[in-house]
Every structure is written in C-alpha cells, then in structure tokens.
Write an enzyme that holds these catalytic residues in place. Sequence first.
Site, mmCIF file in Angstrom:
data_model
loop_
_atom_site.group_PDB
_atom_site.id
_atom_site.type_symbol
_atom_site.label_atom_id
_atom_site.label_comp_id
_atom_site.label_asym_id
_atom_site.label_seq_id
_atom_site.Cartn_x
_atom_site.Cartn_y
_atom_site.Cartn_z
ATOM 1 N N HIS A 20 -14.392 -27.399 7.861
ATOM 2 C CA HIS A 20 -14.711 -27.607 6.450
ATOM 3 C C HIS A 20 -14.324 -29.006 5.986
ATOM 4 O O HIS A 20 -15.017 -29.596 5.165
ATOM 5 C CB HIS A 20 -14.002 -26.555 5.589
ATOM 6 C CG HIS A 20 -14.580 -25.183 5.732
ATOM 7 N ND1 HIS A 20 -15.211 -24.525 4.705
ATOM 8 C CD2 HIS A 20 -14.629 -24.342 6.801
ATOM 9 C CE1 HIS A 20 -15.624 -23.339 5.126
ATOM 10 N NE2 HIS A 20 -15.276 -23.206 6.393
ATOM 11 N N ASP A 117 -15.159 -26.791 -2.050
ATOM 12 C CA ASP A 117 -15.668 -25.907 -1.011
ATOM 13 C C ASP A 117 -16.188 -24.623 -1.651
ATOM 14 O O ASP A 117 -15.605 -24.102 -2.603
ATOM 15 C CB ASP A 117 -14.539 -25.574 -0.022
ATOM 16 C CG ASP A 117 -15.066 -25.072 1.303
ATOM 17 O OD1 ASP A 117 -15.737 -24.021 1.313
ATOM 18 O OD2 ASP A 117 -14.811 -25.723 2.327
#
Length: 282
Positions: A20, A117
């Site tokens: 990520h 995110d």
Amino acid sequence: MATTRRTIRVLMLPWLAHGHICPLLELAKKLSRRNFHIFLCSSPVHLSSIKIPREYCSTIELVELHVPSLPHLPPQYHTTRGLPPHLMPKLWMAFDMSGPNLSDIIDDRQPHLLIFDYLLPWAPEVARSRSIPAISFSSVAGGMNSYIIHSIKRPSDEYPFKAICLKDYWIAKDRKQMKQASKSGISDMERVVQWNKQSSGLIFMKTFRELEGKYIDYLNDFLGKKVMRVGPLVEEPLQEDGNHITEWLDQNERSSTIFVSFGTEYFLTEKEREEISLWAGA
C-alpha cells in the site's frame, strides 16, 4: 513579469502494508515533478523500509504517525510485515485509533489535500474537520474493485463481466468475512462503502485504461464519481539491461505465460506451490 506557481502540499496516508505504501510513493514521485510537495505519513517502523531517492529529497518528506501501542502490539508490530496473523485485528484497531495524531500532523504541515488509503474511512473525517478535501486511493485493480462494490450494492444481480466470477462457496465465505466487524467495530464492507462515500469528487486508482477500461467505465457509472487512473505505479528498474525475466519472456510465445501475484508479503508453502503447479499443468 514572471509568475511563481503555488506549490500544492499533499499529505498521503496508506494502510500499514508494503503493497500500500509503495504505490503511493510512486504516485508521490509523479506529483512532485508537477510542483507538488508530498508528506508521506506512516508508522516509524513502516517508514524505516522506505528510501527516498536523492532527486526527490526536497519534495517528498516522510512523516511519522504515532500509532497507539496496545497490549501485545509494541511499535515494531505497527506494520503487516512480519506481523503474527493473530495480531492483525489489533493492528487494525490501533491504526483506527490514530485520528488525533493525524489531526496534529495536519495542523503542523497544513496540507491542501489528503490522499488516503481506501481502507481508512476515519482519515477523511479528520481532514474534513480541518476543511481539507480528501481523495481516496485504491491499490486494488479496477476489475476487482468493480466486482467487490457490485457484490455489496447489488448482491442479487449478476455481475456483468464473465471474466471475474467466484463459486458459490467462495461468494458466501467472502460475504461473511466482509460483514464481520473488526475490533474497531468497522467491517470490511463498511470500509468499502465509506471509501466511496467520503472521497471528494473523484477516486485515484492504480490502473490504466488499456488494461481495465470496461471496469473503470462501470465504476464511473456505478459510483457516480470519476475514477482517475494513475497508472501501474511500478518502481523504475535499477538497470535497463540484463533483466533475466524479460529475456526469458522473449523466448516464449506471445500470450503463453500467466503472471499470478499473491501479494507483496505472502510466501507460499511447499504444499501450496505443489497444488499450483498441478493446476498449471492440468
């Protein structure tokens, strides 16, 4: 008279996983070439694995986010890398408790925009309390995103693209897991729903039209927000020639090889490798 372009300050907040933070770092590099100043925010142990190339040192800053320590979750476990599986729910809980610390960072760095995110629905709430727009970023491909969101919002309707499908057993298992709340009281399903709802006008997604055009168009219509394709966001190779993987591919026929990724932190067991090799040879 020459005019000076305003530098736009962007705060990026990924989930605490290697797969990520790395795409966001590549996006940060692209933006920094266009008069953006990037603050890449994460836990100290997570940032310790990130190295900023010299040419970006003046435009990309690493900012430490204090993640609360919980019993059996000391700071060295504030990352999914090497984290014992049974501690994953506690890591989610600790990160979901980091809102006040994110507020302090926003107050100190004064960003114009938060890129968060898609797994962190609390982050845009913090940004909104400071009158800062927040745009979600998904490191998951457009095809899988469209499948998951379709299954949540239209569970009784057939998914329109036959290339992606699950057997009934896996559909039931996936839905059960998506609905199960974490120790923070937030289910994966709720995280996905909030990801779309809380993003300001558009969504950044790690994909490109040549590969996933039909899925992106479906998401645009389905979500009512523009999906901004930001490319594959792959780190540039350290050397241009001598790539043995490329050489091996060149020796094989076109479309004769399948690339399968199991994630950046997953290591197959010997039994799993055997099963995959048997499936591939079938």
